[in-house]
Design a protein around this motif. Structure first.
Motif, mmCIF file in Angstrom:
data_model
loop_
_atom_site.group_PDB
_atom_site.id
_atom_site.type_symbol
_atom_site.label_atom_id
_atom_site.label_comp_id
_atom_site.label_asym_id
_atom_site.label_seq_id
_atom_site.Cartn_x
_atom_site.Cartn_y
_atom_site.Cartn_z
ATOM 1 N N ALA A 46 0.845 -1.208 0.000
ATOM 2 C CA ALA A 46 0.000 0.000 0.000
ATOM 3 C C ALA A 46 0.874 1.250 0.000
ATOM 4 O O ALA A 46 1.685 1.453 0.902
ATOM 5 C CB ALA A 46 -0.911 -0.008 1.221
ATOM 6 N N LEU A 47 0.710 2.076 -1.023
ATOM 7 C CA LEU A 47 1.502 3.299 -1.135
ATOM 8 C C LEU A 47 0.929 4.387 -0.227
ATOM 9 O O LEU A 47 -0.289 4.443 -0.020
ATOM 10 C CB LEU A 47 1.513 3.782 -2.581
ATOM 11 N N PRO A 48 1.794 5.239 0.314
ATOM 12 C CA PRO A 48 1.294 6.315 1.166
ATOM 13 C C PRO A 48 0.494 7.324 0.345
ATOM 14 O O PRO A 48 0.709 7.470 -0.862
ATOM 15 C CB PRO A 48 2.555 6.954 1.734
ATOM 16 N N ARG A 49 -0.408 7.995 1.022
ATOM 17 C CA ARG A 49 -1.163 9.042 0.338
ATOM 18 C C ARG A 49 -1.221 10.259 1.249
ATOM 19 O O ARG A 49 -1.174 10.150 2.464
ATOM 20 C CB ARG A 49 -2.550 8.583 -0.071
ATOM 21 N N THR A 50 -1.307 11.407 0.636
ATOM 22 C CA THR A 50 -1.364 12.650 1.386
ATOM 23 C C THR A 50 -2.771 12.843 1.936
ATOM 24 O O THR A 50 -3.753 12.709 1.208
ATOM 25 C CB THR A 50 -0.992 13.836 0.482
ATOM 26 N N CYS A 51 -2.841 13.121 3.226
ATOM 27 C CA CYS A 51 -4.115 13.400 3.892
ATOM 28 C C CYS A 51 -4.188 14.888 4.192
ATOM 29 O O CYS A 51 -3.177 15.573 4.246
ATOM 30 C CB CYS A 51 -4.207 12.629 5.204
ATOM 31 N N PHE A 52 -5.376 15.356 4.404
ATOM 32 C CA PHE A 52 -5.594 16.747 4.787
ATOM 33 C C PHE A 52 -6.426 16.754 6.061
ATOM 34 O O PHE A 52 -7.637 16.957 6.021
ATOM 35 C CB PHE A 52 -6.259 17.516 3.646
ATOM 36 N N PRO A 53 -5.746 16.494 7.199
ATOM 37 C CA PRO A 53 -6.477 16.371 8.457
ATOM 38 C C PRO A 53 -7.013 17.708 8.957
ATOM 39 O O PRO A 53 -6.523 18.776 8.565
ATOM 40 C CB PRO A 53 -5.416 15.827 9.417
ATOM 41 N N SER A 54 -7.986 17.619 9.835
ATOM 42 C CA SER A 54 -8.517 18.837 10.450
ATOM 43 C C SER A 54 -7.448 19.417 11.382
ATOM 44 O O SER A 54 -6.538 18.704 11.808
ATOM 45 C CB SER A 54 -9.783 18.518 11.233
ATOM 46 N N ILE A 66 6.734 15.779 4.678
ATOM 47 C CA ILE A 66 7.746 15.275 3.744
ATOM 48 C C ILE A 66 7.734 16.092 2.452
ATOM 49 O O ILE A 66 8.781 16.492 1.950
ATOM 50 C CB ILE A 66 7.530 13.772 3.477
ATOM 51 N N GLU A 67 6.543 16.379 1.927
ATOM 52 C CA GLU A 67 6.430 17.170 0.698
ATOM 53 C C GLU A 67 7.060 18.555 0.846
ATOM 54 O O GLU A 67 7.657 19.076 -0.087
ATOM 55 C CB GLU A 67 4.964 17.327 0.301
ATOM 56 N N HIS A 68 6.932 19.141 2.023
ATOM 57 C CA HIS A 68 7.441 20.497 2.224
ATOM 58 C C HIS A 68 8.918 20.544 2.605
ATOM 59 O O HIS A 68 9.588 21.541 2.339
ATOM 60 C CB HIS A 68 6.604 21.212 3.286
ATOM 61 N N LEU A 69 9.437 19.487 3.240
ATOM 62 C CA LEU A 69 10.811 19.525 3.724
ATOM 63 C C LEU A 69 11.828 18.904 2.764
ATOM 64 O O LEU A 69 12.998 19.264 2.792
ATOM 65 C CB LEU A 69 10.908 18.828 5.084
ATOM 66 N N ALA A 70 11.396 17.972 1.942
ATOM 67 C CA ALA A 70 12.310 17.323 0.997
ATOM 68 C C ALA A 70 12.256 18.052 -0.344
ATOM 69 O O ALA A 70 11.245 18.660 -0.690
ATOM 70 C CB ALA A 70 11.915 15.855 0.815
ATOM 71 N N ILE A 71 13.368 17.989 -1.103
ATOM 72 C CA ILE A 71 13.341 18.623 -2.419
ATOM 73 C C ILE A 71 12.677 17.728 -3.461
ATOM 74 O O ILE A 71 12.222 18.200 -4.493
ATOM 75 C CB ILE A 71 14.745 19.068 -2.890
ATOM 76 N N ALA A 72 12.607 16.432 -3.167
ATOM 77 C CA ALA A 72 11.898 15.473 -4.016
ATOM 78 C C ALA A 72 11.521 14.291 -3.132
ATOM 79 O O ALA A 72 12.171 14.029 -2.121
ATOM 80 C CB ALA A 72 12.778 15.010 -5.180
ATOM 81 N N HIS A 73 10.473 13.581 -3.498
ATOM 82 C CA HIS A 73 10.067 12.400 -2.742
ATOM 83 C C HIS A 73 9.204 11.526 -3.634
ATOM 84 O O HIS A 73 8.719 11.960 -4.681
ATOM 85 C CB HIS A 73 9.300 12.785 -1.459
ATOM 86 N N GLY A 74 9.019 10.289 -3.225
ATOM 87 C CA GLY A 74 8.186 9.396 -4.007
ATOM 88 C C GLY A 74 8.004 8.070 -3.308
ATOM 89 O O GLY A 74 8.559 7.815 -2.237
ATOM 90 N N ALA A 75 7.208 7.228 -3.930
ATOM 91 C CA ALA A 75 6.947 5.886 -3.402
ATOM 92 C C ALA A 75 6.667 4.969 -4.576
ATOM 93 O O ALA A 75 6.106 5.398 -5.593
ATOM 94 C CB ALA A 75 5.757 5.911 -2.448
ATOM 95 N N GLU A 76 7.068 3.717 -4.428
ATOM 96 C CA GLU A 76 6.819 2.735 -5.476
ATOM 97 C C GLU A 76 6.770 1.354 -4.871
ATOM 98 O O GLU A 76 7.402 1.089 -3.834
ATOM 99 C CB GLU A 76 7.900 2.817 -6.557
ATOM 100 N N ARG A 77 6.009 0.504 -5.502
ATOM 101 C CA ARG A 77 5.937 -0.888 -5.058
ATOM 102 C C ARG A 77 7.223 -1.605 -5.469
ATOM 103 O O ARG A 77 7.815 -1.279 -6.498
ATOM 104 C CB ARG A 77 4.733 -1.570 -5.663
ATOM 105 N N THR A 78 7.634 -2.550 -4.640
ATOM 106 C CA THR A 78 8.801 -3.378 -4.935
ATOM 107 C C THR A 78 8.375 -4.835 -4.887
ATOM 108 O O THR A 78 7.216 -5.144 -4.564
ATOM 109 C CB THR A 78 9.917 -3.134 -3.896
ATOM 110 N N LEU A 79 9.292 -5.731 -5.167
ATOM 111 C CA LEU A 79 8.965 -7.157 -5.108
ATOM 112 C C LEU A 79 8.589 -7.604 -3.691
ATOM 113 O O LEU A 79 7.811 -8.530 -3.520
ATOM 114 C CB LEU A 79 10.142 -7.991 -5.612
#
Length: 119
Positions: A46-54, A66-79
């Motif tokens: 299960a890949l992470p997803r961005t939430c918008f909590p109250s 992570i989106e705001h502090l890193a210059i790039a980021h991502g996620a991918e499925r592996t074996l």
């Protein structure tokens, strides 16, 4: 500080939402590009997803951080599950000086999650 926060969030997400017993943290420095990449692998596909909590929610802000502090980021499925990564710009190294040390961020993650083992 940004790297410590992001590593903590990546590991927290893997521990909280991952499955199985595998948790692996990999740090790669590419001095030529001036980049440091931190990867966290776990067994959940299960890949992470961005939430918008109250505003009063106690969690759900990890991917936003992570989106705001890193210059790039991502996620991918592996074996074996998935790989979630974040990339940082390395600070300029003084001529002849030592390379930046990623170990403080990893120590923080190990202190916060002592049950996670290093490979």
């Amino acid at each position: 500080m940004a790297m410590t926060t992001v590593v903590s969030e990546l590991v927290t997400n893997a521990v909280s939402h991952g499955t199985g017993t595998m948790l692996e943290v990999i740090v790669r420095a590419d001095a030529g590009r001036g980049r440091l990449t931190v990867e966290v692998h776990d067994e959940s596909p299960a890949l992470p997803r961005t939430c918008f909590p109250s505003p009063d929610a106690e969690n759900g802000r990890g991917m936003v951080l992570i989106e705001h502090l890193a210059i790039a980021h991502g996620a991918e499925r592996t074996l074996r599950g998935k790989r979630v990564w974040a990339e940082f710009e390395l600070p300029p190294r003084p001529a002849g000086g030592p390379s930046p040390d990623p170990r403080p961020a990893l120590r923080t993650a190990r202190l916060r999650f002592p049950e996670a083992t290093r490979s």
